[in-house]
Design a protein around this motif. Structure first.
Motif, PDB file in Angstrom:
ATOM      1  N   GLY A 195      -6.540  39.231 -77.326  1.00 35.24           N
ATOM      2  CA  GLY A 195      -7.741  39.828 -76.757  1.00 35.24           C
ATOM      3  C   GLY A 195      -7.925  41.287 -77.102  1.00 35.24           C
ATOM      4  N   THR A 196      -6.986  41.866 -77.822  1.00 33.02           N
ATOM      5  CA  THR A 196      -7.105  43.266 -78.229  1.00 33.02           C
ATOM      6  C   THR A 196      -7.204  43.408 -79.747  1.00 33.02           C
ATOM      7  N   ALA A 197      -7.353  42.296 -80.469  1.00 32.67           N
ATOM      8  CA  ALA A 197      -7.322  42.314 -81.938  1.00 32.67           C
ATOM      9  C   ALA A 197      -8.714  42.272 -82.564  1.00 32.67           C
ATOM     10  N   TYR A 198      -9.689  42.904 -81.957  1.00 29.17           N
ATOM     11  CA  TYR A 198     -11.054  42.890 -82.485  1.00 29.17           C
ATOM     12  C   TYR A 198     -11.183  43.787 -83.713  1.00 29.17           C
ATOM     13  N   SER A 199     -11.925  43.277 -84.715  1.00 30.07           N
ATOM     14  CA  SER A 199     -12.258  44.078 -85.892  1.00 30.07           C
ATOM     15  C   SER A 199     -13.729  43.842 -86.231  1.00 30.07           C
ATOM     16  N   GLU A 200     -14.508  44.904 -86.196  1.00 34.53           N
ATOM     17  CA  GLU A 200     -15.935  44.801 -86.497  1.00 34.53           C
ATOM     18  C   GLU A 200     -16.174  44.246 -87.896  1.00 34.53           C
ATOM     19  N   ALA A 201     -15.253  44.472 -88.817  1.00 32.92           N
ATOM     20  CA  ALA A 201     -15.389  43.979 -90.192  1.00 32.92           C
ATOM     21  C   ALA A 201     -15.464  42.450 -90.243  1.00 32.92           C
ATOM     22  N   ASP A 202     -14.963  41.778 -89.187  1.00 34.81           N
ATOM     23  CA  ASP A 202     -14.972  40.316 -89.141  1.00 34.81           C
ATOM     24  C   ASP A 202     -16.180  39.743 -88.404  1.00 34.81           C
ATOM     25  N   ASP A 203     -17.119  40.583 -87.976  1.00 30.68           N
ATOM     26  CA  ASP A 203     -18.322  40.103 -87.282  1.00 30.68           C
ATOM     27  C   ASP A 203     -19.176  39.263 -88.216  1.00 30.68           C
ATOM     28  N   VAL A 204     -19.673  38.153 -87.692  1.00 33.87           N
ATOM     29  CA  VAL A 204     -20.547  37.246 -88.427  1.00 33.87           C
ATOM     30  C   VAL A 204     -21.989  37.415 -87.956  1.00 33.87           C
ATOM     31  N   LEU A 205     -22.160  37.637 -86.641  1.00 34.37           N
ATOM     32  CA  LEU A 205     -23.494  37.743 -86.063  1.00 34.37           C
ATOM     33  C   LEU A 205     -23.435  38.569 -84.788  1.00 34.37           C
ATOM     34  N   ARG A 206     -24.470  39.373 -84.587  1.00 35.31           N
ATOM     35  CA  ARG A 206     -24.656  40.107 -83.332  1.00 35.31           C
ATOM     36  C   ARG A 206     -26.076  39.853 -82.845  1.00 35.31           C
ATOM     37  N   VAL A 207     -26.201  39.545 -81.562  1.00 36.37           N
ATOM     38  CA  VAL A 207     -27.520  39.400 -80.950  1.00 36.37           C
ATOM     39  C   VAL A 207     -27.550  40.225 -79.677  1.00 36.37           C
ATOM     40  N   LYS A 208     -28.728  40.718 -79.341  1.00 38.80           N
ATOM     41  CA  LYS A 208     -28.895  41.515 -78.125  1.00 38.80           C
ATOM     42  C   LYS A 208     -29.710  40.724 -77.115  1.00 38.80           C
ATOM     43  N   VAL A 209     -29.249  40.759 -75.857  1.00 37.00           N
ATOM     44  CA  VAL A 209     -29.930  40.049 -74.776  1.00 37.00           C
ATOM     45  C   VAL A 209     -30.003  40.952 -73.548  1.00 37.00           C
ATOM     46  N   LYS A 210     -30.936  40.619 -72.689  1.00 33.41           N
ATOM     47  CA  LYS A 210     -31.110  41.374 -71.443  1.00 33.41           C
ATOM     48  C   LYS A 210     -30.265  40.722 -70.342  1.00 33.41           C
ATOM     49  N   PRO A 211     -29.456  41.505 -69.638  1.00 33.27           N
ATOM     50  CA  PRO A 211     -28.699  40.937 -68.517  1.00 33.27           C
ATOM     51  C   PRO A 211     -29.600  40.793 -67.299  1.00 33.27           C
ATOM     52  N   GLY A 212     -29.180  39.964 -66.375  1.00 35.00           N
ATOM     53  CA  GLY A 212     -29.919  39.802 -65.128  1.00 35.00           C
ATOM     54  C   GLY A 212     -28.952  39.736 -63.959  1.00 35.00           C
ATOM     55  N   LYS A 213     -29.505  39.593 -62.780  1.00 33.27           N
ATOM     56  CA  LYS A 213     -28.695  39.429 -61.564  1.00 33.27           C
ATOM     57  C   LYS A 213     -28.462  37.939 -61.358  1.00 33.27           C
ATOM     58  N   SER A 214     -27.227  37.585 -61.030  1.00 26.18           N
ATOM     59  CA  SER A 214     -26.953  36.176 -60.764  1.00 26.18           C
ATOM     60  C   SER A 214     -27.453  35.807 -59.367  1.00 26.18           C
ATOM     61  N   ALA A 215     -27.709  34.532 -59.169  1.00 28.84           N
ATOM     62  CA  ALA A 215     -28.216  34.049 -57.887  1.00 28.84           C
ATOM     63  C   ALA A 215     -27.197  34.243 -56.770  1.00 28.84           C
ATOM     64  N   SER A 216     -25.910  34.167 -57.127  1.00 29.25           N
ATOM     65  CA  SER A 216     -24.858  34.380 -56.134  1.00 29.25           C
ATOM     66  C   SER A 216     -23.670  35.058 -56.811  1.00 29.25           C
ATOM     67  N   PHE A 217     -22.831  35.680 -56.019  1.00 26.74           N
ATOM     68  CA  PHE A 217     -21.671  36.402 -56.536  1.00 26.74           C
ATOM     69  C   PHE A 217     -20.648  35.413 -57.086  1.00 26.74           C
ATOM     70  N   THR A 218     -20.140  35.685 -58.282  1.00 30.87           N
ATOM     71  CA  THR A 218     -19.134  34.844 -58.918  1.00 30.87           C
ATOM     72  C   THR A 218     -17.883  35.688 -59.127  1.00 30.87           C
ATOM     73  N   GLU A 219     -16.826  35.426 -58.368  1.00 32.31           N
ATOM     74  CA  GLU A 219     -15.603  36.230 -58.434  1.00 32.31           C
ATOM     75  C   GLU A 219     -14.942  36.152 -59.813  1.00 32.31           C
ATOM     76  N   ARG A 220     -14.837  34.959 -60.373  1.00 33.42           N
ATOM     77  CA  ARG A 220     -14.195  34.778 -61.677  1.00 33.42           C
ATOM     78  C   ARG A 220     -15.247  34.513 -62.759  1.00 33.42           C
ATOM     79  N   LEU A 221     -15.068  35.169 -63.886  1.00 36.75           N
ATOM     80  CA  LEU A 221     -15.966  34.976 -65.027  1.00 36.75           C
ATOM     81  C   LEU A 221     -16.134  33.484 -65.291  1.00 36.75           C
ATOM     82  N   THR A 222     -17.384  33.047 -65.418  1.00 36.80           N
ATOM     83  CA  THR A 222     -17.670  31.627 -65.619  1.00 36.80           C
ATOM     84  C   THR A 222     -18.777  31.453 -66.653  1.00 36.80           C
ATOM     85  N   PHE A 223     -18.518  30.608 -67.648  1.00 34.61           N
ATOM     86  CA  PHE A 223     -19.530  30.223 -68.623  1.00 34.61           C
ATOM     87  C   PHE A 223     -20.068  28.859 -68.249  1.00 34.61           C
ATOM     88  N   THR A 224     -21.376  28.655 -68.440  1.00 35.29           N
ATOM     89  CA  THR A 224     -21.991  27.333 -68.327  1.00 35.29           C
ATOM     90  C   THR A 224     -22.869  27.125 -69.554  1.00 35.29           C
TER      91      THR A 224
END
Length: 166
Positions: free
Chosen positions: A116-145
């Motif tokens: 998790g600390t071995a990032y290198s920008e030279a290896d980037d394939v794609l970058r996209v920008k998005v707008k964050p929002g407020k979640s409907a409820s608090f989520t203690e642990r990071l969760t992807f859906t």
């Protein structure tokens, strides 16, 4: 001799206790086949908020973040797709982000099986920008859906960050 054995035993027990007390964040994996027939899989660790402030104490705004804990988070897509309208070939990618108050950058990196600390920008394939929002409820642990529509959502604390995979 007895002192040496005692020292070895107490050092060993202390090391074992310390290792148990420092459990890594739990591992999680989510997978969905979209209505367009694309299988999307995300493998990540789930850090907890633990009363900290996202953007300040954890996942600092303006800095590349591993988007999880422990090993780097990765995402695999079974077919060529468009992420927020930009082309991404079928494959497995490390997911990194640059959190921001008004904008998050989602980074797809060719290195998916790294620390998790071995990032290198030279290896980037794609970058996209998005707008964050407020979640409907608090989520203690990071969760992807992942929705059948291809909408990928990251929820953590009171933050929600979405990006489209089509």
């Amino acid at each position: 001799m007895k002192k040496a054995i005692f020292l070895l035993l107490t050092t060993g027990l202390f090391s074992a206790f310390t290792a148990c007390a420092q459990r890594p964040s739990p591992q999680a994996k989510v997978s969905e086949t979209t209505s367009a027939g694309v299988k999307i899989t995300i493998d990540y660790s789930q850090p907890a908020v633990k009363g900290r402030t996202i953007g300040k104490d954890i996942a600092p705004y303006g800095k590349v973040w591993r988007t999880g804990a422990n090993e780097a988070t990765w995402m695999e897509v079974s077919k060529d797709v468009k992420v927020e309208g930009k082309a991404l070939k079928a494959g497995k990618y490390g997911i990194w982000t640059i959190p921001g108050e008004k904008e998050w950058t989602i980074i797809f990196n060719s290195k998916s099986n790294v620390s998790g600390t071995a990032y290198s920008e030279a290896d980037d394939v794609l970058r996209v920008k998005v707008k964050p929002g407020k979640s409907a409820s608090f989520t203690e642990r990071l969760t992807f859906t992942i929705a059948k529509t291809g909408l990928v959502s990251l929820a953590w604390g009171d933050h929600q960050v979405n990006f489209n995979v089509k």
